[in-house]
Each structure stands twice: as C-alpha cells, then as structure tokens.
Design a protein around this motif. Structure first.
Motif, PDB file in Angstrom:
ATOM      1  N   SER A  47      13.112  16.511  -1.752  1.00 56.63           N
ATOM      2  CA  SER A  47      12.554  15.256  -1.244  1.00 56.63           C
ATOM      3  C   SER A  47      13.624  14.286  -0.771  1.00 56.63           C
ATOM      4  O   SER A  47      13.333  13.335  -0.040  1.00 56.63           O
ATOM      5  CB  SER A  47      11.720  14.577  -2.337  1.00 56.63           C
ATOM      6  OG  SER A  47      12.544  14.034  -3.352  1.00 56.63           O
ATOM      7  N   GLU A  49      14.962  12.022  -2.414  1.00 52.79           N
ATOM      8  CA  GLU A  49      14.790  10.717  -3.059  1.00 52.79           C
ATOM      9  C   GLU A  49      15.735  10.659  -4.252  1.00 52.79           C
ATOM     10  O   GLU A  49      15.540  11.368  -5.231  1.00 52.79           O
ATOM     11  CB  GLU A  49      13.344  10.529  -3.521  1.00 52.79           C
ATOM     12  CG  GLU A  49      12.325  10.464  -2.404  1.00 52.79           C
ATOM     13  CD  GLU A  49      12.389   9.163  -1.636  1.00 52.79           C
ATOM     14  OE1 GLU A  49      13.163   8.266  -2.030  1.00 52.79           O
ATOM     15  OE2 GLU A  49      11.672   9.031  -0.636  1.00 52.79           O
ATOM     16  N   ALA A  84       6.546  11.789  -2.712  1.00 53.51           N
ATOM     17  CA  ALA A  84       7.878  12.368  -2.581  1.00 53.51           C
ATOM     18  C   ALA A  84       7.842  13.884  -2.722  1.00 53.51           C
ATOM     19  O   ALA A  84       8.499  14.616  -1.970  1.00 53.51           O
ATOM     20  CB  ALA A  84       8.812  11.764  -3.634  1.00 53.51           C
ATOM     21  N   GLU A  87       6.530  15.505   0.443  1.00 58.53           N
ATOM     22  CA  GLU A  87       7.551  15.627   1.485  1.00 58.53           C
ATOM     23  C   GLU A  87       8.494  16.787   1.177  1.00 58.53           C
ATOM     24  O   GLU A  87       8.926  17.512   2.080  1.00 58.53           O
ATOM     25  CB  GLU A  87       8.323  14.317   1.620  1.00 58.53           C
ATOM     26  CG  GLU A  87       7.508  13.185   2.224  1.00 58.53           C
ATOM     27  CD  GLU A  87       6.869  13.576   3.552  1.00 58.53           C
ATOM     28  OE1 GLU A  87       7.615  14.063   4.437  1.00 58.53           O
ATOM     29  OE2 GLU A  87       5.650  13.426   3.690  1.00 58.53           O
ATOM     30  N   GLY A  88       8.837  16.962  -0.102  1.00 61.04           N
ATOM     31  CA  GLY A  88       9.675  18.086  -0.487  1.00 61.04           C
ATOM     32  C   GLY A  88       9.007  19.410  -0.179  1.00 61.04           C
ATOM     33  O   GLY A  88       9.654  20.357   0.282  1.00 61.04           O
TER      34      GLY A  88
END
Length: 225
Positions: A47, A49, A84, A87-88
């Motif tokens: 992700s 993040e 998140a 998105e990963g």
C-alpha cells in the motif's frame, strides 16, 4: 506434475473458515501454479502507507475483534485501513498471478478479469479443534474443549463481520463465491487439486506438496512469532 502450465485464472480471492485449511491449500496452490499468496501484512507493505506497519495492523486486528459489522462500518479507522489494503491488493493483482486471503477483497474486487472467488469451509468442529490448539499465533494449549469451540466461532464471526461491514455479499454465503469447498469431506489435498484444476492445467505432486508446506510453514511461523 512439477512444470507449470497455462494459468487461466490470474487472481484467486480466498475466504476460509478458521482452521479449515484455507491457508495450507492456498500455499500449495500458489506454489504449484506460481501464484503469490498475499495476506493483510503483504497488502499493507504494497500500500506504500508508512503508518500501516505489521505492528499497527496486528494491533488494529486485535482492537477490531468482537465488533459487529455495523460497528466496523461506522468506524473511520476501519475504513481507512481497508482503503489502504484495497490499494495494496490492486497493486498485487497488477504485478501478476496471486492468491489474496480474506479482507473482503473478493467482494470488493470480484469483477477483476480472470479472477475467482473461493470459500473454504470445514463442517467438522472436532477436526478444527486440534488445528486451533496447534496454531502458534494463539495460546490455546490449556483451554477446555468448549473454550476452543467458542474461540473458533469467534474467529469466524470476526471474519464475517469484516466482510459484511464492506459489502452486501455475505461472508460464507454460497452466492458470494464462484467455488465452495468442504475440506472435511474432500480433504486438504483434494481441495488443492480441485483448485489447481480450476485455475490451470496442472496436477498436484504429493511429495512436492509436503516439501512446500514444510518450507513455507517454517517461514510463516517465524513471521508470526
């Protein structure tokens, strides 16, 4: 058969009841078919993040345990973490063939081309109990029979709540999946063979299967200590 053939399904979204052997089966299918097995920690890394570390995700899962689907759906942190991880997962799919375990991603990304949504379950609670007791991530060695049963049920309830907080495609309902497999009736090897047949033109090699599990489980245990 050890050589990899044509992979027809590029992404498998795997949901599984706790101690139904979903992870074991995913490991074997992934190794034989050349598909990476990705769980929450792996998706967190993809992700990009910086706040979504392994420690954060483990703590998050612990804090979210026991909450209802409605409580999770209304929780801003839950929504932020899931966004998140989503998105990963998209990045993982773009990188190549993979198996993604839980996190409601089969429902959220089920329209991905060449993908399959799978549910692994086991109708025998008595067969699930020794696997739960032997799970190195939890300390159930001294738990009573009834305590272990309650724990198994709570794990399934948490998985259901997580998915049901994000989608109207219920966790565990046959309508939510393309393939449902009972590892009690079929056994873990046959479930793996069926899934291998479903995603490719490969056959399962029993000895290679054992070697793969020994290798991957050693690494998995190290990551969860």
């Amino acid at each position: 058969m050890n050589e990899r053939g044509t992979i027809m399904i590029k992404c498998v979204f795997m949901d599984s009841e706790y101690c139904s052997m979903g992870r074991w089966i995913s490991m074997i299918v992934g190794d034989v078919c050349g598909m990476r097995l990705l769980e929450g920690i792996d998706l967190a890394e993809l992700s990009d993040e910086p706040w979504l570390t392994k420690a954060y995700l483990n703590d998050f899962d612990h804090r979210m345990a026991g909450r209802t689907a409605g409580e999770l759906a209304a929780n801003e942190e839950f929504q932020r973490v899931n966004a998140a991880l989503l998105e990963g997962a998209k990045k993982a799919i773009a990188q190549g063939p993979c198996i993604i375990h839980e996190r409601a991603l089969g429902a959220l990304l089920g329209d991905t081309p060449d993908s399959m949504r799978v549910m692994l379950y086991n109708k025998s609670m008595e067969h699930r109990i020794p696997r739960a007791v032997g799970d190195p991530t939890f300390d159930l060695a001294d738990a009573s029979h009834d305590e272990v049963v309650r724990f198994i049920c709570s794990q399934d309830a948490d998985r259901a709540a997580y998915r049901n907080a994000l989608t109207d495609m219920p966790w565990g309902a046959k309508e939510s999946y393309d393939l449902c497999l009972d590892s009690d009736l079929l056994g873990r090897e046959k479930c793996a063979e069926i899934l291998i047949e479903a995603v490719s033109d490969l056959k399962l090699d029993a000895q290679k299967c054992k070697e793969t599990i020994d290798r991957i489980m050693e690494k998995w245990a190290e990551n969860h200590r």
